[in-house]
Design an enzyme around this catalytic site. Structure first.
Site, PDB file in Angstrom:
ATOM      1  N   CYS A  96       0.810  -1.212   0.000  1.00 21.60           N
ATOM      2  CA  CYS A  96       0.000   0.000   0.000  1.00 21.60           C
ATOM      3  C   CYS A  96       0.856   1.280   0.000  1.00 21.60           C
ATOM      4  O   CYS A  96       1.455   1.602  -1.020  1.00 21.60           O
ATOM      5  CB  CYS A  96      -0.947  -0.074   1.195  1.00 21.60           C
ATOM      6  SG  CYS A  96      -2.466   0.829   0.972  1.00 21.60           S
ATOM      7  N   ARG A 131     -12.648   5.716  -1.049  1.00 20.20           N
ATOM      8  CA  ARG A 131     -11.541   4.786  -0.855  1.00 20.20           C
ATOM      9  C   ARG A 131     -11.970   3.415  -1.369  1.00 20.20           C
ATOM     10  O   ARG A 131     -13.157   3.089  -1.356  1.00 20.20           O
ATOM     11  CB  ARG A 131     -11.178   4.672   0.646  1.00 20.20           C
ATOM     12  CG  ARG A 131     -10.674   5.948   1.266  1.00 20.20           C
ATOM     13  CD  ARG A 131     -10.305   5.732   2.735  1.00 20.20           C
ATOM     14  NE  ARG A 131      -9.106   4.935   2.918  1.00 20.20           N
ATOM     15  CZ  ARG A 131      -7.874   5.425   2.801  1.00 20.20           C
ATOM     16  NH1 ARG A 131      -7.685   6.689   2.511  1.00 20.20           N
ATOM     17  NH2 ARG A 131      -6.826   4.658   2.987  1.00 20.20           N
ATOM     18  N   HIS A 194      -3.529  -5.849   2.663  1.00 25.55           N
ATOM     19  CA  HIS A 194      -3.187  -5.969   4.076  1.00 25.55           C
ATOM     20  C   HIS A 194      -3.682  -7.346   4.473  1.00 25.55           C
ATOM     21  O   HIS A 194      -4.061  -8.144   3.652  1.00 25.55           O
ATOM     22  CB  HIS A 194      -3.877  -4.869   4.884  1.00 25.55           C
ATOM     23  CG  HIS A 194      -3.419  -3.505   4.484  1.00 25.55           C
ATOM     24  ND1 HIS A 194      -2.201  -2.996   4.870  1.00 25.55           N
ATOM     25  CD2 HIS A 194      -4.001  -2.555   3.713  1.00 25.55           C
ATOM     26  CE1 HIS A 194      -2.064  -1.783   4.356  1.00 25.55           C
ATOM     27  NE2 HIS A 194      -3.133  -1.488   3.654  1.00 25.55           N
TER      28      HIS A 194
HETATM   29  N1  GLN Z   1      -2.367   6.506   2.409  1.00 30.42           N
HETATM   30  C1  GLN Z   1      -2.395   5.644   1.258  1.00 30.42           C
HETATM   31  C2  GLN Z   1      -3.746   5.579   0.585  1.00 30.42           C
HETATM   32  O1  GLN Z   1      -4.736   5.900   1.201  1.00 30.42           O
HETATM   33  C3  GLN Z   1      -1.936   4.257   1.671  1.00 30.42           C
HETATM   34  C4  GLN Z   1      -2.918   3.585   2.562  1.00 30.42           C
HETATM   35  C5  GLN Z   1      -2.390   2.343   3.203  1.00 30.42           C
HETATM   36  O2  GLN Z   1      -1.193   2.104   3.224  1.00 30.42           O
HETATM   37  N2  GLN Z   1      -3.288   1.577   3.793  1.00 30.42           N
HETATM   38  O3  GLN Z   1      -3.828   5.172  -0.573  1.00 30.42           O
END
Ligand code: GLN
Length: 234
Positions: A96, A131, A194
């Protein structure tokens, strides 16, 4: 005492560790033990010196935009050694935010441009008040189905020198458009998974460990390690 020893760099492990990405080290250690190998993990963070020759494996976890902005400055000083590590075919798993910082740049949720190191040929755009969140399943031609959980604002587009970690079967993946998820370049594996990715997808851990062992002990026979059976977690 294990016969083989590997040194792992946990890049910015104190700042980049969302959703238990550190569990990837636990998974690597678990499989390494079955390969008569022990792993010593060391956090390399802000202001620390990183030398490619000191490490056999690396993990770069995910994080918030704020931490990424802070790291974006520091990591430029580690760029040359990180490129050496990656080009030297040393296994690295980047999740990520870590994945985004290895590429050219990431446009954060507030529209700010966060420079990466451009060690890999991808870039990451933002999305408006949205998101990509949820379970994800992808298919890799060699490794089969891979499972994870994604939560990211970024929409990543991979470059010509990279191939995707897999094709999206369910979920969003790199950008919600081209059905790709993650990136592979040499022995660097990038993903939005993740979960952590290696606890659920041990085949990737096995590949990383075998590569690291062959790199470090080129004259050894690792056929026993290669025969290690990874039991699917579901
Ligand atoms: N901040 C980054 C995004 O929102 C990475 C998020 C993350 O590592 N979970 O894309």
């Amino acid at each position: 005492m294990a016969k083989y020893h590997l040194q792992l760099a946990h890049l910015y492990g104190d700042l980049m560790n969302t959703y238990g990405d550190i569990g990837n080290i636990t998974a690597l250690k678990y499989y390494a033990q079955q390969m008569d190998t022990d792993i010593d993990a060391k956090v390399i963070s802000m202001g620390d010196r990183f030398l490619a020759d000191d490490f056999d494996l690396a993990l770069f976890g995910g994080g918030q935009d704020y931490e990424q902005m802070v790291i974006s400055k520091d990591i430029q000083g580690k760029k040359a050694e990180l490129v050496k590590f990656i080009e030297g075919n040393k296994p690295l798993i980047a999740i990520c935010g870590g994945y985004q910082l290895l590429g050219h740049y990431y446009i954060g949720a507030d529209g700010e441009k966060i420079p990466g190191i451009g060690a890999l040929d991808h870039y990451t755009l933002s999305q408006d008040h949205h998101r990509f969140i949820g379970d994800i399943v992808i298919e890799n031609p060699e490794l089969g189905k891979l499972h994870g959980f994604e939560n990211h604002n970024g929409r990543t587009f991979i470059g010509k020198s990279e191939r995707p970690l897999g094709t999206v079967l369910a979920g969003h993946g790199n950008n919600g458009e081209d059905k790709t998820e993650g990136a592979i370049y040499k022995s660097t594996y990038c993903s939005y998974f993740h979960g952590p990715i290696l606890t659920r997808n041990g085949e990737i851990a096995k590949k990383m460990l075998l590569t690291a062992l062959h790199n470090k002990y080129p004259d050894e026979d690792f056929s026993q390690q290669e025969a290690l059976e990874i039991k699917p977690t579901f």
